[in-house]
Design an enzyme around this catalytic site. Sequence first.
Site, PDB file in Angstrom:
ATOM      1  N   LYS A 224      -7.930  -1.146  10.240  1.00 10.50           N
ATOM      2  CA  LYS A 224      -8.907  -1.108   9.154  1.00 10.50           C
ATOM      3  C   LYS A 224      -9.943  -2.207   9.353  1.00 10.50           C
ATOM      4  O   LYS A 224      -9.598  -3.371   9.523  1.00 10.50           O
ATOM      5  CB  LYS A 224      -8.187  -1.278   7.813  1.00 10.50           C
TER       6      LYS A 224
ATOM      7  N   THR B 263     -10.037  -5.520  -5.174  1.00  9.08           N
ATOM      8  CA  THR B 263      -9.470  -4.810  -4.023  1.00  9.08           C
ATOM      9  C   THR B 263      -7.979  -5.096  -3.846  1.00  9.08           C
ATOM     10  O   THR B 263      -7.426  -4.891  -2.769  1.00  9.08           O
ATOM     11  CB  THR B 263     -10.227  -5.202  -2.738  1.00  9.08           C
TER      12      THR B 263
ATOM     13  N   GLY C 115      -4.295  -4.548  -3.609  1.00  8.19           N
ATOM     14  CA  GLY C 115      -3.452  -3.382  -3.355  1.00  8.19           C
ATOM     15  C   GLY C 115      -4.101  -2.289  -2.534  1.00  8.19           C
ATOM     16  O   GLY C 115      -3.546  -1.185  -2.437  1.00  8.19           O
ATOM     17  N   THR C 116      -5.248  -2.564  -1.916  1.00 10.79           N
ATOM     18  CA  THR C 116      -5.901  -1.518  -1.125  1.00 10.79           C
ATOM     19  C   THR C 116      -5.036  -1.069   0.055  1.00 10.79           C
ATOM     20  O   THR C 116      -4.930   0.126   0.337  1.00 10.79           O
ATOM     21  CB  THR C 116      -7.266  -2.007  -0.584  1.00 10.79           C
ATOM     22  N   GLY C 117      -4.421  -2.028   0.744  1.00  9.36           N
ATOM     23  CA  GLY C 117      -3.593  -1.676   1.901  1.00  9.36           C
ATOM     24  C   GLY C 117      -2.379  -0.855   1.512  1.00  9.36           C
ATOM     25  O   GLY C 117      -2.033   0.130   2.185  1.00  9.36           O
ATOM     26  N   CYS C 118      -1.731  -1.243   0.434  1.00  8.32           N
ATOM     27  CA  CYS C 118      -0.568  -0.499  -0.062  1.00  8.32           C
ATOM     28  C   CYS C 118      -0.964   0.932  -0.418  1.00  8.32           C
ATOM     29  O   CYS C 118      -0.288   1.900  -0.052  1.00  8.32           O
ATOM     30  CB  CYS C 118       0.016  -1.176  -1.304  1.00  8.32           C
TER      31      CYS C 118
END
Length: 270
Positions: free
Chosen positions: A176, A207, A209-212
């Site tokens: 990412k 932003t 928790g975007t990865g989760c």
Amino acid sequence: MKKPKIALTIAGTDPTGGAGIMADLKSFQASGVYGMAVPTSIVSQNTLGVQAVHHLTVDVIESQLKSVFDDEQPHAIKTGMIASEGMMNAIKPYIEASNKPYVIDPVMVAKSGDALMDEQGKNKLKEILLSLATVVTPNIPEAEEIVGFKIQTEEEIKKAGAFFLNEIGSKGVVIKGGHLEGDAIDYLFTNEGIKHWTSERFNTKHTHGTGCTFSAVITAELAKGHTIEEAVHTAKRFITLAIQHTPEIGKGQGPVNHFAYQKIEGLDYE
């Protein structure tokens, strides 16, 4: 109603609901799959940062995994915050036995900058779990930790992608590009080649928790039988809308909007 597909998340918690298994379960639900969750660590965190972390014992984690797999077989599995070698070794046999799509979000540091994995855990992640992955979803700092070199250009992203496929043995990796300058470009590497998705950047600090969320949607789409490319395509659209329409919750870096995709796309999974 048709029996839904099942996705399992194995990760840490967030009592404010923006990250960890709480975000995963919301993302599963919004994607039309039934979510199950095995917490690995109880994390006292909010939009301002991480206040405390309590790791569950390996015995407790193994007991939860046995409870799940003795009753139902998930159609896809995701791991997030796996803090120690012992946890990884407890999880590995279930991943291998399930023979289902497996997504790794290699969570090492919270959005606030707080460490969520010890140094030994970082070193063992490659050895124990990453080679089993259908898809790994690192951001740039996480990818740098894993591959061992700086990533600042597209060529270095491609070099890192090749490292995941050829040196580690993952089937796919999405690197990412949110930490680089310019538009947010995510690169998918598989044995079929390279794909990339570009989205504009939104002027928001929310932003958390975007990865989760991104990796959970990939997991849900794989559980439904979609290809890796299809799953990443949907996840990119989901997270873009989730960031664009943040709910403005919390005093710090707030969570993304887990309702936006389903509402804007007008989806009805019943």
